[in-house]
Each structure stands twice: as C-alpha cells, then as structure tokens.
Motif scaffolding. Structure first.
Motif, mmCIF file in Angstrom:
data_model
loop_
_atom_site.group_PDB
_atom_site.id
_atom_site.type_symbol
_atom_site.label_atom_id
_atom_site.label_comp_id
_atom_site.label_asym_id
_atom_site.label_seq_id
_atom_site.Cartn_x
_atom_site.Cartn_y
_atom_site.Cartn_z
ATOM 1 N N LEU A 9 25.553 10.918 0.619
ATOM 2 C CA LEU A 9 25.533 12.127 -0.221
ATOM 3 C C LEU A 9 25.404 11.809 -1.707
ATOM 4 O O LEU A 9 25.771 12.616 -2.558
ATOM 5 C CB LEU A 9 26.775 12.989 0.032
ATOM 6 N N LYS A 10 24.871 10.627 -1.997
ATOM 7 C CA LYS A 10 24.605 10.271 -3.390
ATOM 8 C C LYS A 10 23.260 10.856 -3.799
ATOM 9 O O LYS A 10 22.260 10.711 -3.109
ATOM 10 C CB LYS A 10 24.578 8.754 -3.554
ATOM 11 N N PHE A 11 23.252 11.539 -4.958
ATOM 12 C CA PHE A 11 22.011 12.122 -5.457
ATOM 13 C C PHE A 11 21.049 11.014 -5.861
ATOM 14 O O PHE A 11 21.406 10.095 -6.601
ATOM 15 C CB PHE A 11 22.288 13.042 -6.644
ATOM 16 N N LEU A 12 19.804 11.097 -5.377
ATOM 17 C CA LEU A 12 18.795 10.085 -5.680
ATOM 18 C C LEU A 12 17.811 10.543 -6.741
ATOM 19 O O LEU A 12 17.647 9.897 -7.772
ATOM 20 C CB LEU A 12 18.046 9.701 -4.389
ATOM 21 N N LEU A 13 17.175 11.682 -6.497
ATOM 22 C CA LEU A 13 16.191 12.166 -7.467
ATOM 23 C C LEU A 13 15.747 13.585 -7.118
ATOM 24 O O LEU A 13 16.032 14.083 -6.028
ATOM 25 C CB LEU A 13 14.968 11.264 -7.519
ATOM 26 N N THR A 14 15.051 14.197 -8.070
ATOM 27 C CA THR A 14 14.468 15.519 -7.875
ATOM 28 C C THR A 14 12.957 15.380 -7.903
ATOM 29 O O THR A 14 12.392 14.736 -8.796
ATOM 30 C CB THR A 14 14.920 16.496 -8.976
ATOM 31 N N LEU A 15 12.305 15.966 -6.892
ATOM 32 C CA LEU A 15 10.848 15.899 -6.790
ATOM 33 C C LEU A 15 10.241 17.268 -7.081
ATOM 34 O O LEU A 15 10.793 18.298 -6.668
ATOM 35 C CB LEU A 15 10.447 15.443 -5.385
ATOM 36 N N ASN A 16 9.126 17.259 -7.751
ATOM 37 C CA ASN A 16 8.453 18.507 -8.107
ATOM 38 C C ASN A 16 7.523 18.946 -6.971
ATOM 39 O O ASN A 16 6.314 19.075 -7.145
ATOM 40 C CB ASN A 16 7.671 18.326 -9.408
ATOM 41 N N TYR A 17 8.147 19.168 -5.811
ATOM 42 C CA TYR A 17 7.410 19.625 -4.639
ATOM 43 C C TYR A 17 8.110 20.834 -4.040
ATOM 44 O O TYR A 17 9.342 20.949 -4.108
ATOM 45 C CB TYR A 17 7.321 18.524 -3.572
#
Length: 211
Positions: A9-17
């Motif tokens: 549950l560690k946040f990795l990244l945000t994708l613009n999709y």
C-alpha cells in the motif's frame, strides 16, 4: 488520472491515464505493473485494504486512531469499535456505558471533561448580578404596592432582598473578586416560596405582553 500503489500500500506514482482504460490493460500503460499492485481513481493519504470490496480505500477516523495516525479530541472516546463524539454532560464509564448527566442550574455552569461533573464557574459577583437581573423591571412602585395588598410581609421581603443584593454587588465591584462561586461562602439571599411564586407570575404576565 490513475494512482498506483504496491502490495504494501505504498504510493508509487500518478499516471496521466484514464482509470477505466488503465485497468483493462495496466501493463500497457505501466510496464512495471504487478498483479499485487493496486490502481485507484482517487489518491489516498492513508490507504487500507478493504476485504469486502477487495480493493483499497482511505482509512476512516477509527482506523487512523488505531494505527496511531489520529489523536482523539477532548470530547471523543473509543467506544464499541468506533470513535464516539460526546456531547457536554456525557461520558463513558468503566463498564463501557454512555452516561448523560443533566446540566445543573446556575449562572455559568460548565462541564468538566476530566472529572465528568458540572461546575459553576461564575464568580460571586456574577451570581449576584444575574439574580438581580431576574427582577429587572419589577423593582417599581406599582409592583411593591401590589405586593403590599396581597401580602405586606412579602413586599417587605422583596425590597429587603433587592437592597441586600445591591449592597453585596457594590461591595464586590470594588474588589478583584475573580474566584468561582464554589470557593466562596457568602450567603446569597433567595426569595421565599410565596415570593418566588409571585415573581414567576409577574414574569409570565410580562412575557405575554411582549408577544
């Protein structure tokens, strides 16, 4: 936007999709994708796995509290697997029962969250001023004359009580009296039952005229 979390549950990244497009072919949009990862439309500050929906969501207040991420407010307690917000006059006893204590009559009564008791916080001067204010508008010649016709002793009691209240207020106004009334011993004059009944009647009549 699509937000990616790993299996811990560690946040990795945000994708613009677009999220709907992403979940159909996650590896296409994110080559490092693993089947143990999570993709969400919303970004969570404190994510937790929800077994009912088999996905992740934001922790609720109670879950944050149990995880050491939330500190209870002065009027909040842990109660039956949740956080209970108490109203003034309420507390939970050792047996886990919600207790409500009726508010005491007084001038400036406040609830003590630590001792679970109502306390009078007004000073003696405030008490006297509040009591004198109850008779505002009744200290007139016609009122006293009406009392005399009903009961001369009651009229004398009323006048003496107002004089005593005024004298007490005058003496206290010249001091730095700031202690709560609970710490004082000055006896405050109270009306007798017959005078109290008459004064209540006068209040009702006065209230009716104002409506």
């Amino acid at each position: 936007m699509t937000h990616i979390y790993d299996n811990n549950l560690k946040f990795l990244l945000t994708l613009n999709y677009n999220y709907e497009d992403f979940i159909k072919e996650p590896a296409k949009y994110y080559p490092e994708w693993q089947t143990s990862y999570y993709a969400t439309q919303e970004k969570y500050e404190h994510p937790i796995f929800d077994s009912e929906s088999s996905t992740i969501r934001e922790m609720n207040k109670y879950e944050k509290f149990k995880a050491g991420l939330y500190e209870l407010a002065y009027n909040e307690v842990e109660h039956k697997g949740d956080i209970l917000t108490l109203e003034t006059g309420q507390y939970v006893n050792e047996a886990g029962e919600l207790i409500t204590i009726p508010k005491l009559e007084g001038t400036r009564v406040e609830w003590n969250w630590e001792t679970h008791t109502w306390e009078e916080k007004a000073t003696m001067l405030e008490i006297i001023q509040a009591q004198y204010a109850e008779y505002d508008g009744m200290d007139t010649y016609s009122t006293v004359e009406e009392m005399k016709r009903i009961n001369p002793a009651m009229a004398e009691e009323f006048v003496n009580m107002l004089i005593e209240l005024r004298q007490m207020a005058y003496s206290l106004e010249g001091t730095v009296e700031t202690q709560a009334v609970g710490y004082t011993t000055l006896p405050i004059p109270k009306p007798s039952k017959s005078l109290e009944k008459y004064l209540e009647m006068r209040k009702i009549v006065k209230l009716g005229k104002n409506n």
